[in-house]
Design a protein around this motif. Structure first.
Motif, short mmCIF file in Angstrom:
data_model
loop_
_atom_site.label_atom_id
_atom_site.label_comp_id
_atom_site.label_asym_id
_atom_site.label_seq_id
_atom_site.Cartn_x
_atom_site.Cartn_y
_atom_site.Cartn_z
N VAL A 132 15.75 -10.40 19.92
CA VAL A 132 14.58 -10.70 20.73
C VAL A 132 13.35 -10.25 19.96
CG1 VAL A 132 13.32 -10.21 22.86
CG2 VAL A 132 15.81 -10.49 22.92
N THR B 151 13.69 -17.17 22.73
CA THR B 151 14.09 -16.72 24.06
C THR B 151 14.17 -17.87 25.07
OG1 THR B 151 11.75 -16.15 24.41
CG2 THR B 151 13.25 -14.35 23.83
N TYR C 218 12.82 -8.79 28.47
CA TYR C 218 13.90 -9.65 27.97
C TYR C 218 15.11 -8.86 27.49
CZ TYR C 218 10.69 -13.68 27.87
OH TYR C 218 9.84 -14.69 28.21
N CYS D 167 8.50 -7.14 23.72
CA CYS D 167 8.79 -8.58 23.81
C CYS D 167 7.65 -9.32 24.52
CB CYS D 167 10.11 -8.82 24.54
SG CYS D 167 10.09 -8.38 26.30
#
Length: 229
Positions: A81, A93, A190, A202
């Motif tokens: 990520v 993502t 995430y 993220c």
């Protein structure tokens, strides 16, 4: 008798604001969450907390075959990520067709219980990232819903509500605060760990953190370390 609404509930900031809004409008709310191989369980645990907090009529947790969703950093632990980078490219993502599948499941559930209102927390900040968060997609799915169902073709039409789609994250948080949302119940990261602590790096964490700062609201997010704030 109250009108019924199905609310897609991920456990994050946006979907929780949607649930609060639907409840404030007097709907009898049915929450729907999905276990689809996402990287952590904290999201679903948050959804359960939030559904209980809002005393929904039913909280449906649907388990989907994890093989449906590949090549996404949210479902494949071998993919990293990334930290927030900005830009308009669709990121790693992105989960293939996720909102299409979730809304289709919500549509079937809604028709079966006599609900004609479906709420989804598609957010304006995601326009440039995720194709299935755009207004064009929401409009197209509503058209599909009314073409593909007995209720729709007999005039008992569905409405897909995406009340946050034209709001910034700041405006979404301001709306939630006005509705009394307790954002400490939510998890948006995430890659949150099993206790719900966020990475702070993220895209989702970045938008969330900026939203609280812009709204002048204390950020209740639990971060993994002080360096992540």
């Amino acid at each position: 008798m109250k009108k019924k609404a199905v609310v897609l509930l991920s456990g994050g900031l946006d979907s929780t604001t949607c649930l609060a809004l639907a409840a404030s409008k007097g709907f009898s709310c049915y929450a729907m969450s999905f276990s689809y191989g996402q990287r952590h369980s904290a999201e679903l645990l948050a959804a359960e907390r939030i559904a209980q907090h809002y005393n929904v009529v039913k909280h449906q947790i649907v388990s989907l075959d994890t093989e449906l969703f590949r090549n996404s950093a949210l479902t494949d632990s071998t993919l990293e990520v990334p930290a927030f980078q900005g830009g308009a490219d669709i990121p790693v993502t992105y989960v293939p067709a996720r909102n299409t599948i979730f809304l289709a499941m919500a549509l079937g559930f809604a028709e079966s219980i006599g609900a004609r209102e479906i709420f989804i927390g598609a957010s304006s900040v995601d326009y440039s990232h995720y194709p299935d968060c755009r207004p064009e997609f929401i409009d197209a799915f509503q058209t599909l819903a009314n073409l593909a169902t007995k209720a729709g073709v007999t005039g008992d039409r569905f409405t897909i509500h995406a009340p946050l789609q034209h709001l910034s994250k700041v405006q979404t948080i301001q709306l939630g605060v006005s509705l009394g949302v307790d954002y400490s119940l939510t998890v948006s990261c995430y890659q949150a760990n099993d206790t719900g602590e966020a990475c702070g790096q993220c895209d989702s964490c970045t938008f969330r953190r900026r939203g609280f700062i812009g709204a002048g609201v204390d950020d209740p997010t639990l971060y993994r370390s002080s360096e992540s704030k």
